[in-house]
Scaffold this active site. Structure first.
Site, PDB file in Angstrom:
ATOM      1  NE  ARG A 211       4.136  -3.878  20.147  1.00 40.84           N
ATOM      2  CZ  ARG A 211       2.891  -3.684  20.555  1.00 40.84           C
ATOM      3  NH1 ARG A 211       2.672  -3.128  21.720  1.00 40.84           N
ATOM      4  NH2 ARG A 211       1.867  -4.045  19.805  1.00 40.84           N
TER       5      ARG A 211
ATOM      6  CE  LYS B 165      -1.187   3.059  21.084  1.00 43.92           C
ATOM      7  NZ  LYS B 165      -1.819   2.698  22.370  1.00 43.92           N
TER       8      LYS B 165
ATOM      9  NE  ARG C 260      -2.969  -4.963  25.867  1.00 42.91           N
ATOM     10  CZ  ARG C 260      -3.866  -4.210  25.226  1.00 42.91           C
ATOM     11  NH1 ARG C 260      -5.098  -4.127  25.660  1.00 42.91           N
ATOM     12  NH2 ARG C 260      -3.521  -3.532  24.157  1.00 42.91           N
TER      13      ARG C 260
END
Length: 202
Positions: free
Chosen positions: A88, A13, A150
Site C-alpha cells: 500500500r 481489483k 478511502r
C-alpha cells in the site's frame, strides 16, 4: 506469474483477482485474509499481530511484511501469486522487492486498473440507491463520504506506487472503466505478452 493489481477502491481489483485465481490456479494474497490466517494458525508473527489488534492498534509494516513473507513460502505460491491490497506504500513496496530478492524471485508485472474517480463515486451512489430501493442495508463502503475518504487515502499513500513501478519497467495500465469481460481480456493480453517476453531467446 507474480503480479500486483493496483487501483483505487471500487476499481474492480477483487473481481479481476478472482478471475485470475480461477484461470491460472495461483492464490490471491489479501493482507486481511493473511492476517486472519496467521492469527488463527498461531504462528509467531500471528501472535504478534493478535497482540497489536487486541490492543486496538494498527498492525505495523514490519508485522504485515513478515506475514506476507511467511505466506509466499507456502507450497501453493510456488507457481506465483496475486498481491491484493499490498503493498500500500512505498516502504512496503521496497519490502516486497527485498523479500522476493532473498528468495531469488521478482515481480513479473504490476497491472494498474485506470478508472475515472467521478464515475466510481457515481457507481457507489447508484449501488447505495439500489440497495435502499430493494429494502437492503447499505454497505458501509457504499457510503459516498466514506468512499471519498478511502479514495483520498489511496491517492495519498498508494498512488505513488504507480511511478515507482513505472520507473522499474514493471507497470502496465489497463482500462478499468471497460466492462468486466473486456478488462479481463486486457489483463490476459498483458500477462501473455509478459510471459512471452520472459522466455529465453534461443
Amino acid at each position: 506469474m507474480r503480479l500486483i493489481l493496483l487501483g483505487p477502491p471500487g476499481a474492480g481489483k477483487g473481481t479481476q483477482a478472482q478471475r485470475l485465481v480461477e484461470k491460472h490456479g495461483i492464490p490471491q494474497l489479501s493482507t486481511g485474509d493473511m492476517l486472519r490466517a496467521a492469527v488463527q494458525a498461531g504462528t509467531e508473527v500471528g501472535k504478534r499481530a493478535k497482540a497489536v489488534m487486541d490492543a486496538g492498534e494498527l498492525v505495523s509494516d514490519a508485522i504485515v511484511n513478515a506475514i506476507v513473507a511467511e505466506r509466499i513460502d507456502q507450497a501453493d505460491c510456488a507457481n506465483g501469486f496475486i498481491l491484493d491490497g499490498y503493498p500500500r506504500t512505498l516502504v512496503q513496496a521496497d519490502a516486497v522487492d527485498a523479500m522476493l530478492a532473498q528468495r531469488g524471485m521478482s515481480l513479473d508485472i504490476v497491472i494498474e486498473l485506470v478508472v475515472d474517480d467521478r464515475a466510481l463515486v457515481g457507481r457507489i451512489v447508484k449501488r447505495a440507491d439500489d440497495a435502499k430501493a430493494a429494502g437492503q442495508p447499505v454497505r458501509k463502503d457504499d457510503n459516498p463520504a466514506v468512499f471519498e475518504d478511502r479514495l483520498r487515502e489511496y491517492y495519498k499513500k498508494t498512488a505513488p506506487l504507480i511511478g515507482y513501478y513505472y520507473a522499474k519497467g514493471k507497470l502496465k495500465a489497463v482500462d478499468g472503466m471497460a466492462d468486466i469481460d473486456a478488462v479481463t481480456g486486457e489483463i490476459e493480453a498483458v500477462l501473455a505478452a509478459t510471459a512471452e517476453g520472459a522466455k529465453p531467446v534461443n
